[in-house]
Design an enzyme around this catalytic site. Sequence first.
Site, PDB file in Angstrom:
ATOM      1  N   LYS A 118       0.827  -1.215   0.000  1.00  0.00           N
ATOM      2  CA  LYS A 118       0.000   0.000   0.000  1.00  0.00           C
ATOM      3  C   LYS A 118       0.857   1.259   0.000  1.00  0.00           C
ATOM      4  CE  LYS A 118      -4.220  -1.917   1.199  1.00  0.00           C
ATOM      5  NZ  LYS A 118      -5.540  -1.929   1.386  1.00  0.00           N
ATOM      6  N   LYS A 201      -4.354  -7.609  -6.115  1.00  0.00           N
ATOM      7  CA  LYS A 201      -5.704  -7.948  -5.662  1.00  0.00           C
ATOM      8  C   LYS A 201      -6.713  -6.864  -6.043  1.00  0.00           C
ATOM      9  CE  LYS A 201      -6.418  -6.211  -1.065  1.00  0.00           C
ATOM     10  NZ  LYS A 201      -7.210  -6.378   0.102  1.00  0.00           N
ATOM     11  N   LYS A 204     -10.886  -1.763  -3.182  1.00  0.00           N
ATOM     12  CA  LYS A 204     -11.845  -0.659  -3.256  1.00  0.00           C
ATOM     13  C   LYS A 204     -11.190   0.598  -3.801  1.00  0.00           C
ATOM     14  CE  LYS A 204     -13.690  -1.661   1.278  1.00  0.00           C
ATOM     15  NZ  LYS A 204     -12.406  -1.984   1.908  1.00  0.00           N
TER      16      LYS A 204
HETATM   17  N1  AQP Z   1      -9.632  -8.898  -3.496  1.00  0.00           N
HETATM   18  C1  AQP Z   1      -9.997  -9.574  -2.424  1.00  0.00           C
HETATM   19  N2  AQP Z   1     -10.105 -10.910  -2.456  1.00  0.00           N
HETATM   20  C2  AQP Z   1     -10.499 -11.609  -1.375  1.00  0.00           C
HETATM   21  N3  AQP Z   1     -10.813 -11.032  -0.207  1.00  0.00           N
HETATM   22  C3  AQP Z   1     -10.713  -9.701  -0.120  1.00  0.00           C
HETATM   23  N4  AQP Z   1     -10.943  -8.851   0.868  1.00  0.00           N
HETATM   24  C4  AQP Z   1     -10.716  -7.580   0.448  1.00  0.00           C
HETATM   25  N5  AQP Z   1     -10.328  -7.590  -0.852  1.00  0.00           N
HETATM   26  C5  AQP Z   1     -10.310  -8.896  -1.216  1.00  0.00           C
HETATM   27  C6  AQP Z   1     -11.371  -9.260   2.186  1.00  0.00           C
HETATM   28  O1  AQP Z   1     -12.390  -8.390   2.628  1.00  0.00           O
HETATM   29  C7  AQP Z   1     -12.256  -8.181   4.019  1.00  0.00           C
HETATM   30  C8  AQP Z   1     -12.264  -6.729   4.322  1.00  0.00           C
HETATM   31  O2  AQP Z   1     -11.140  -6.106   3.770  1.00  0.00           O
HETATM   32  P1  AQP Z   1     -10.980  -4.542   3.932  1.00  0.00           P
HETATM   33  O3  AQP Z   1     -11.854  -3.862   2.988  1.00  0.00           O
HETATM   34  O4  AQP Z   1     -11.167  -4.158   5.335  1.00  0.00           O
HETATM   35  O5  AQP Z   1      -9.467  -4.319   3.670  1.00  0.00           O
HETATM   36  P2  AQP Z   1      -8.624  -4.518   2.418  1.00  0.00           P
HETATM   37  O6  AQP Z   1      -8.326  -5.977   2.279  1.00  0.00           O
HETATM   38  O7  AQP Z   1      -7.452  -3.591   2.537  1.00  0.00           O
HETATM   39  O8  AQP Z   1      -9.576  -4.065   1.247  1.00  0.00           O
HETATM   40  P3  AQP Z   1      -9.295  -3.162   0.021  1.00  0.00           P
HETATM   41  O9  AQP Z   1     -10.491  -3.277  -0.848  1.00  0.00           O
HETATM   42  O10 AQP Z   1      -7.979  -3.479  -0.584  1.00  0.00           O
HETATM   43  O11 AQP Z   1      -9.313  -1.723   0.660  1.00  0.00           O
HETATM   44  P4  AQP Z   1      -8.460  -0.466   0.308  1.00  0.00           P
HETATM   45  O12 AQP Z   1      -8.317  -0.419  -1.175  1.00  0.00           O
HETATM   46  O13 AQP Z   1      -9.194   0.694   0.831  1.00  0.00           O
HETATM   47  O14 AQP Z   1      -7.176  -0.646   1.040  1.00  0.00           O
HETATM   48  C9  AQP Z   1     -11.002  -8.895   4.475  1.00  0.00           C
HETATM   49  O15 AQP Z   1     -11.377 -10.115   5.037  1.00  0.00           O
HETATM   50  C10 AQP Z   1     -10.249  -9.105   3.199  1.00  0.00           C
HETATM   51  O16 AQP Z   1      -9.467 -10.274   3.257  1.00  0.00           O
END
Ligand code: AQP
Length: 341
Positions: A118, A201, A204
């Site tokens: 990140k 991955k 969001k």
């Molecule tokens: N791409 C993914 N595949 C599988 N699982 C995912 N999760 C998130 N993206 C994927 C799972 O969703 C839960 C919540 O995650 P989060 O939104 O709190 O954090 P993150 O993983 O950092 O999500 P993002 O979408 O990548 O957020 P941003 O872009 O804002 O940093 C977790 O259980 C995660 O495993």
Amino acid sequence: MPDSQFTKRVFSGIKPSGGMTMGNYLGAIKRWVQMQDEEYETIYCVVDLHAITVWQDPADLKRSTHEVAAAMIASGIDPARSILFNQSQVPAHAELGWLFNCVARLGWMNRMTQFKEKAGKNAEKQSLGLYAYPSLMAADILAYHATHVPVGEDQKQHVELTRDIAAKFNHDYGVEFFPMTEPVIEGPGMRVMNLRDGTKKMSKSGESDMERINMLDDADAISKKFKKARTDPEPLPEVMDGLKNRPEAKNLVEIYAALAGITPDSVLNLYGGEGWGKFKPALADLAVEKLAPISGEMTRLMDAPDELDRILAAGADKAAEIAEPILERTFEIMGFVRGRR
Ligand code: AQP
């Protein structure tokens, strides 16, 4: 308290840092819904304190908090059977998070791959909160003595850090107070990848909207995004081995499998030998069939934010009832003076 005496309790959360994606649904919420019917007590959280580790416009934070809560409820999380709340309404998270900042070692934090991904080349410009995030996540989990954390593959390292923090705390204070939490990672869809680059991955907050399917995308957007999803010129193979070194192709097959609730091999039984011209529209139809009822209900819930706020506040009361005594006992073990009641 020996491990065997810990109630089987699940804690998991989602950051309101943007619109909900298919990754959040397939990698997290879908499994959380099933866990309500298993032997666990289930606690699900909109982790708003984690969202602000990167700048959030206040109006967006509020909207995203409602969107995450709506997505959970619309997907089948039942506030009567699970505790559903937003993190900032239960101060125990931040307080235990600070205590754990003093338990976690810098060497451990420096190994966290998600921070490296990140922060990229701009690590110096990131917030201290983004760096300390996994320690707050340990507090989220351990404030409830949660024994199981269902997460996507991407979060596995953070659950391992939670175990390290629990073990060090127990060792340093000569107690068996915090459980050794298990990550629960199962099935296809546990790591949904970016539609434009199958080695990253789906997130969001990724740069382009075309790289992700949002839970609120309509049928046209879903079909356009899959149509434009990066693939390779080869047709689909007959077995999964044929998808080695084809990350984008593998991702689409695994998304299909997770949506249909079948194995990736079964997807290849159906589509092996076919080209993308046939597979992509079938995948888009399946995604619309599965997501449209959820997004419809999400929209209805988001149109009634007061009702969502009431659900989150009631959930926070229930969550605090569990977390406060655990936090209080942690202060006591560490030797804090706590005369104020
Ligand atoms: N791409 C993914 N595949 C599988 N699982 C995912 N999760 C998130 N993206 C994927 C799972 O969703 C839960 C919540 O995650 P989060 O939104 O709190 O954090 P993150 O993983 O950092 O999500 P993002 O979408 O990548 O957020 P941003 O872009 O804002 O940093 C977790 O259980 C995660 O495993």
